[in-house]
Design a protein around this motif. Structure first.
Motif, PDB file in Angstrom:
ATOM      1  N   GLY A  11       0.823  -1.214   0.000  1.00  0.00           N
ATOM      2  CA  GLY A  11       0.000   0.000   0.000  1.00  0.00           C
ATOM      3  C   GLY A  11       0.855   1.261   0.000  1.00  0.00           C
ATOM      4  O   GLY A  11       0.366   2.354   0.301  1.00  0.00           O
ATOM      5  N   THR A  13       1.895   3.072  -2.311  1.00  0.00           N
ATOM      6  CA  THR A  13       1.577   4.105  -3.308  1.00  0.00           C
ATOM      7  C   THR A  13       0.348   4.914  -2.897  1.00  0.00           C
ATOM      8  O   THR A  13      -0.047   5.838  -3.609  1.00  0.00           O
ATOM      9  N   GLY A  14      -0.274   4.556  -1.767  1.00  0.00           N
ATOM     10  CA  GLY A  14      -1.486   5.256  -1.328  1.00  0.00           C
ATOM     11  C   GLY A  14      -1.173   6.578  -0.642  1.00  0.00           C
ATOM     12  O   GLY A  14       0.001   6.938  -0.468  1.00  0.00           O
ATOM     13  N   ARG A  15      -2.213   7.268  -0.232  1.00  0.00           N
ATOM     14  CA  ARG A  15      -2.024   8.610   0.361  1.00  0.00           C
ATOM     15  C   ARG A  15      -1.186   8.527   1.634  1.00  0.00           C
ATOM     16  O   ARG A  15      -0.261   9.304   1.850  1.00  0.00           O
ATOM     17  N   THR A  16      -1.521   7.572   2.492  1.00  0.00           N
ATOM     18  CA  THR A  16      -0.744   7.428   3.726  1.00  0.00           C
ATOM     19  C   THR A  16       0.531   6.630   3.454  1.00  0.00           C
ATOM     20  O   THR A  16       1.600   6.956   3.967  1.00  0.00           O
ATOM     21  N   ARG A  36       1.417  -2.297  -7.244  1.00  0.00           N
ATOM     22  CA  ARG A  36       0.824  -2.768  -8.510  1.00  0.00           C
ATOM     23  C   ARG A  36       1.529  -2.141  -9.702  1.00  0.00           C
ATOM     24  O   ARG A  36       1.710  -2.769 -10.730  1.00  0.00           O
ATOM     25  N   LEU A  80      -2.716  -0.719   2.952  1.00  0.00           N
ATOM     26  CA  LEU A  80      -3.668  -1.028   1.881  1.00  0.00           C
ATOM     27  C   LEU A  80      -5.027  -0.429   2.199  1.00  0.00           C
ATOM     28  O   LEU A  80      -5.418  -0.308   3.364  1.00  0.00           O
ATOM     29  N   GLY A  81      -5.746  -0.098   1.157  1.00  0.00           N
ATOM     30  CA  GLY A  81      -7.116   0.376   1.345  1.00  0.00           C
ATOM     31  C   GLY A  81      -7.863   0.258   0.037  1.00  0.00           C
ATOM     32  O   GLY A  81      -7.256   0.237  -1.042  1.00  0.00           O
ATOM     33  N   LEU A  83      -9.898   1.587  -2.965  1.00  0.00           N
ATOM     34  CA  LEU A  83      -9.936   2.901  -3.602  1.00  0.00           C
ATOM     35  C   LEU A  83     -11.344   3.473  -3.510  1.00  0.00           C
ATOM     36  O   LEU A  83     -12.333   2.730  -3.519  1.00  0.00           O
ATOM     37  N   LEU A  96      -9.566  -7.447   0.474  1.00  0.00           N
ATOM     38  CA  LEU A  96      -8.166  -7.108   0.196  1.00  0.00           C
ATOM     39  C   LEU A  96      -7.308  -7.063   1.467  1.00  0.00           C
ATOM     40  O   LEU A  96      -6.261  -7.701   1.556  1.00  0.00           O
ATOM     41  N   MET A 122      -2.601  -0.577   9.056  1.00  0.00           N
ATOM     42  CA  MET A 122      -3.393   0.658   9.038  1.00  0.00           C
ATOM     43  C   MET A 122      -4.851   0.276   9.036  1.00  0.00           C
ATOM     44  O   MET A 122      -5.327  -0.481   8.204  1.00  0.00           O
ATOM     45  N   SER A 123      -5.582   0.826  10.010  1.00  0.00           N
ATOM     46  CA  SER A 123      -6.983   0.456  10.173  1.00  0.00           C
ATOM     47  C   SER A 123      -7.809   1.737  10.316  1.00  0.00           C
ATOM     48  O   SER A 123      -7.497   2.740   9.653  1.00  0.00           O
ATOM     49  N   ASN A 158     -11.859  -4.207   7.023  1.00  0.00           N
ATOM     50  CA  ASN A 158     -10.961  -3.677   8.051  1.00  0.00           C
ATOM     51  C   ASN A 158     -11.203  -4.362   9.396  1.00  0.00           C
ATOM     52  O   ASN A 158     -10.260  -4.675  10.132  1.00  0.00           O
ATOM     53  N   PRO A 183      -6.518   5.478  12.863  1.00  0.00           N
ATOM     54  CA  PRO A 183      -6.668   6.928  12.737  1.00  0.00           C
ATOM     55  C   PRO A 183      -8.140   7.317  12.661  1.00  0.00           C
ATOM     56  O   PRO A 183      -8.984   6.496  12.315  1.00  0.00           O
ATOM     57  N   ASP A 184      -8.406   8.584  12.978  1.00  0.00           N
ATOM     58  CA  ASP A 184      -9.751   9.139  12.741  1.00  0.00           C
ATOM     59  C   ASP A 184      -9.760   9.646  11.290  1.00  0.00           C
ATOM     60  O   ASP A 184      -8.988   9.143  10.474  1.00  0.00           O
ATOM     61  N   LEU A 186      -8.832  11.020   7.954  1.00  0.00           N
ATOM     62  CA  LEU A 186      -7.494  11.356   7.457  1.00  0.00           C
ATOM     63  C   LEU A 186      -7.492  12.716   6.772  1.00  0.00           C
ATOM     64  O   LEU A 186      -8.375  13.001   5.953  1.00  0.00           O
TER      65      LEU A 186
HETATM   66  N1  LIG Z   1     -10.171   8.016   4.468  1.00  0.00           N
HETATM   67  C1  LIG Z   1     -10.133   8.143   5.768  1.00  0.00           C
HETATM   68  O1  LIG Z   1     -10.467   9.195   6.348  1.00  0.00           O
HETATM   69  C2  LIG Z   1      -9.662   6.976   6.611  1.00  0.00           C
HETATM   70  C3  LIG Z   1      -9.689   7.144   7.964  1.00  0.00           C
HETATM   71  C4  LIG Z   1      -9.173   6.134   8.743  1.00  0.00           C
HETATM   72  C5  LIG Z   1      -8.673   4.976   8.160  1.00  0.00           C
HETATM   73  N2  LIG Z   1      -8.695   4.805   6.816  1.00  0.00           N
HETATM   74  C6  LIG Z   1      -8.140   3.548   6.257  1.00  0.00           C
HETATM   75  O2  LIG Z   1      -6.776   3.760   5.944  1.00  0.00           O
HETATM   76  C7  LIG Z   1      -6.357   2.884   4.906  1.00  0.00           C
HETATM   77  C8  LIG Z   1      -5.481   3.626   3.913  1.00  0.00           C
HETATM   78  O3  LIG Z   1      -6.131   4.791   3.459  1.00  0.00           O
HETATM   79  P1  LIG Z   1      -5.459   5.738   2.359  1.00  0.00           P
HETATM   80  O4  LIG Z   1      -6.489   6.773   2.041  1.00  0.00           O
HETATM   81  O5  LIG Z   1      -4.098   6.153   2.793  1.00  0.00           O
HETATM   82  O6  LIG Z   1      -5.290   4.703   1.150  1.00  0.00           O
HETATM   83  P2  LIG Z   1      -5.371   4.964  -0.443  1.00  0.00           P
HETATM   84  O7  LIG Z   1      -4.791   6.289  -0.795  1.00  0.00           O
HETATM   85  O8  LIG Z   1      -6.758   4.651  -0.912  1.00  0.00           O
HETATM   86  O9  LIG Z   1      -4.366   3.853  -0.968  1.00  0.00           O
HETATM   87  C9  LIG Z   1      -4.735   2.520  -1.024  1.00  0.00           C
HETATM   88  C10 LIG Z   1      -3.500   1.660  -1.309  1.00  0.00           C
HETATM   89  O10 LIG Z   1      -3.953   0.305  -1.468  1.00  0.00           O
HETATM   90  C11 LIG Z   1      -3.517  -0.164  -2.741  1.00  0.00           C
HETATM   91  N3  LIG Z   1      -4.519  -1.076  -3.323  1.00  0.00           N
HETATM   92  C12 LIG Z   1      -5.825  -0.822  -3.533  1.00  0.00           C
HETATM   93  N4  LIG Z   1      -6.419  -1.900  -4.097  1.00  0.00           N
HETATM   94  C13 LIG Z   1      -5.430  -2.837  -4.241  1.00  0.00           C
HETATM   95  C14 LIG Z   1      -5.403  -4.162  -4.766  1.00  0.00           C
HETATM   96  N5  LIG Z   1      -6.501  -4.751  -5.241  1.00  0.00           N
HETATM   97  N6  LIG Z   1      -4.226  -4.841  -4.766  1.00  0.00           N
HETATM   98  C15 LIG Z   1      -3.098  -4.264  -4.285  1.00  0.00           C
HETATM   99  N7  LIG Z   1      -3.054  -3.003  -3.772  1.00  0.00           N
HETATM  100  C16 LIG Z   1      -4.215  -2.304  -3.765  1.00  0.00           C
HETATM  101  C17 LIG Z   1      -3.378   1.068  -3.615  1.00  0.00           C
HETATM  102  O11 LIG Z   1      -2.514   0.759  -4.689  1.00  0.00           O
HETATM  103  P3  LIG Z   1      -2.575   1.560  -6.105  1.00  0.00           P
HETATM  104  O12 LIG Z   1      -1.789   2.828  -5.878  1.00  0.00           O
HETATM  105  O13 LIG Z   1      -1.932   0.623  -7.055  1.00  0.00           O
HETATM  106  O14 LIG Z   1      -4.035   1.823  -6.398  1.00  0.00           O
HETATM  107  C18 LIG Z   1      -2.775   2.045  -2.601  1.00  0.00           C
HETATM  108  O15 LIG Z   1      -1.393   1.825  -2.457  1.00  0.00           O
HETATM  109  C19 LIG Z   1      -7.652   2.285   4.340  1.00  0.00           C
HETATM  110  O16 LIG Z   1      -7.747   0.934   4.796  1.00  0.00           O
HETATM  111  C20 LIG Z   1      -8.764   3.100   4.961  1.00  0.00           C
HETATM  112  O17 LIG Z   1      -9.902   2.297   5.223  1.00  0.00           O
HETATM  113  C21 LIG Z   1      -9.157   5.807   6.018  1.00  0.00           C
END
Ligand SMILES: NC(=O)c1ccc[n+]([C@@H]2O[C@H](COP(=O)([O-])OP(=O)(O)OC[C@H]3O[C@@H](n4cnc5c(N)ncnc54)[C@H](OP(=O)(O)O)[C@@H]3O)[C@@H](O)[C@H]2O)c1
Length: 250
Positions: A11, A13-16, A36, A80-81, A83, A96, A122-123, A158, A183-184, A186
Motif C-alpha cells: 500500500g 503508493t497510497g495517500r498514507t 501494482r 492497503l485500502g 480505492l 483485500l 493501518m486500520s 478492516n 486513525p480518525d 485522514l
Molecule cells: N479516508 C479516511 O479518512 C480513513 C480514515 C481512517 C482509516 N482509513 C483507512 O486507511 C487505509 C489507507 O487509506 P489511504 O487513504 O491512505 O489509502 P489509499 O490512498 O486509498 O491507498 C490505497 C492503497 O492500497 C492499494 N490497493 C488498492 N487496491 C489494491 C489491490 N486490489 N491490490 C493491491 N493493492 C491495492 C493502492 O494501490 P494503487 O496505488 O496501485 O491503487 C494504494 O497503495 C484504508 O484501509 C482506509 O480504510 C481511512
C-alpha cells in the motif's frame, strides 16, 4: 553485520503509504515495496538506494514468492485500502486487507524467523476492539456500524483483518507481533503533535482528524523506537491530532 532495519511495505503508493515510505527512507530504513505499478512511487524517491520496488499483484503472488520478499524483514507495514470509487468499494477483492494480512502473517510464520516480525496494520476508528474493550458507542452508532459492515465491504474488511490479528495471531505468537493503528478522519498536513489513545475518543458522527503524516510518523516510530513498540504491541491505538488529546507525540 548490518544493523539496518528492513521493512516490507504494502500500500506504499497510497495517500498514507507514500508518506510512510518517504519517512522510512528518511530514517535510513531499508524498504521493500510491493506495488501494482512502480509509477505510483514519487519520482524523487524512486531511485533511493535503500528502496527495492517489487511490481506485482500482492494477492496473486505464490507463497514462495511472498516468503522470498518477507525473508530478512524486521517489520511489515500495510497501508492497503480500497480505492474510493464504485469499483474500489464494491468490486473485488472485497477482502483485500484481510487476505493480505492473513497471507503476510502466514508467510512470516512459514519462515519461522529467529526474532518476531512486527506487523503494523493501518486500520480505522470504525474498527472495534472486541469484548467491549472500547468505550461503548451509543445504540444508534452501533446500529449504523453494523449496517456499514453489512453493506460496505471495506468496513467489514478492516474489522476482519483486525479480528484475525487479535484472535488468530494473538499476543503470544513466536513469529509475529502486531499493532493495529486506528486513525480518525485522514487529512493533509505535516507531522505535528498527535495523541495516542487506548480506545475511541470521538463519536462516530463528530469525528476528529488525523494528519496522514502523523500516522506515518507513528508507524515509523513503531519500527525504529523499541519503547514505542513495547508500549503498543498487541494493541489497537487510536491516533488523533493533538487538539483531542492529553498525551502527545512526537
Ligand atoms: N479516508 C479516511 O479518512 C480513513 C480514515 C481512517 C482509516 N482509513 C483507512 O486507511 C487505509 C489507507 O487509506 P489511504 O487513504 O491512505 O489509502 P489509499 O490512498 O486509498 O491507498 C490505497 C492503497 O492500497 C492499494 N490497493 C488498492 N487496491 C489494491 C489491490 N486490489 N491490490 C493491491 N493493492 C491495492 C493502492 O494501490 P494503487 O496505488 O496501485 O491503487 C494504494 O497503495 C484504508 O484501509 C482506509 O480504510 C481511512
Amino acid at each position: 553485520m548490518s544493523t539496518r532495519q528492513t521493512v516490507l511495505l504494502v500500500g506504499g503508493t497510497g495517500r498514507t503509504g507514500r508518506r510512510v515510505l518517504r519517512q522510512l527512507l528518511e530514517r535510513g530504513v531499508g524498504v521493500r515495496a510491493i506495488v501494482r505499478a512502480g509509477g505510483g512511487i514519487p519520482p524523487d524517491i524512486a531511485g533511493d538506494p535503500n528502496l527495492a520496488v517489487i511490481e506485482a499483484s500482492l494477492l496473486s503472488l505464490r507463497d514462495e514468492e511472498l516468503q522470498q520478499h518477507l525473508r530478512g524483514c524486521d517489520a511489515v507495514i500495510s497501508c492497503l485500502g480500497h480505492l474510493v470509487s464504485l469499483k474500489g468499494v464494491f468490486g473485488p477483492p472485497r477482502d483485500l486487507v484481510t487476505r493480505a494480512t492473513m497471507r503476510l502473517c502466514r508467510g512470516i510464520d512459514a519462515l519461522q524467523p529467529s526474532a518476531p516480525v512486527r506487523f503494523i496494520l493501518m486500520s480505522s476508528v470504525s474498527v472495534n476492539r472486541p469484548g467491549g474493550l472500547d468505550t461503548r458507542r451509543g445504540p444508534f452508532e452501533r446500529a449504523f456500524l453494523r449496517m456499514l459492515r453489512g453493506a460496505v465491504p471495506p468496513a467489514r474488511d478492516n474489522q476482519r483483518a483486525a479480528d484475525f490479528l487479535l484472535e488468530e495471531i494473538g499476543s503470544a505468537n513466536a513469529f509475529v507481533q502486531w499493532v493495529v493503528v486506528r486513525p480518525d478522519s485522514l487529512v493533509e498536513g505535516a507531522v505535528s503533535e498527535y495523541g495516542l489513545h487506548e480506545g475511541l475518543v470521538n463519536a462516530l458522527f463528530a469525528p476528529g482528524s488525523t494528519n496522514m503524516a502523523n500516522v506515518a510518523h507513528f508507524m515509523c516510530e513503531l519500527v525504529t523506537n523499541p519503547k514505542t513498540w513495547a508500549d503498543w504491541k498487541g494493541r489497537l491505538p487510536v491516533i488523533t491530532n493533538a487538539e483531542a488529546s492529553s498525551s502527545t507525540n512526537p
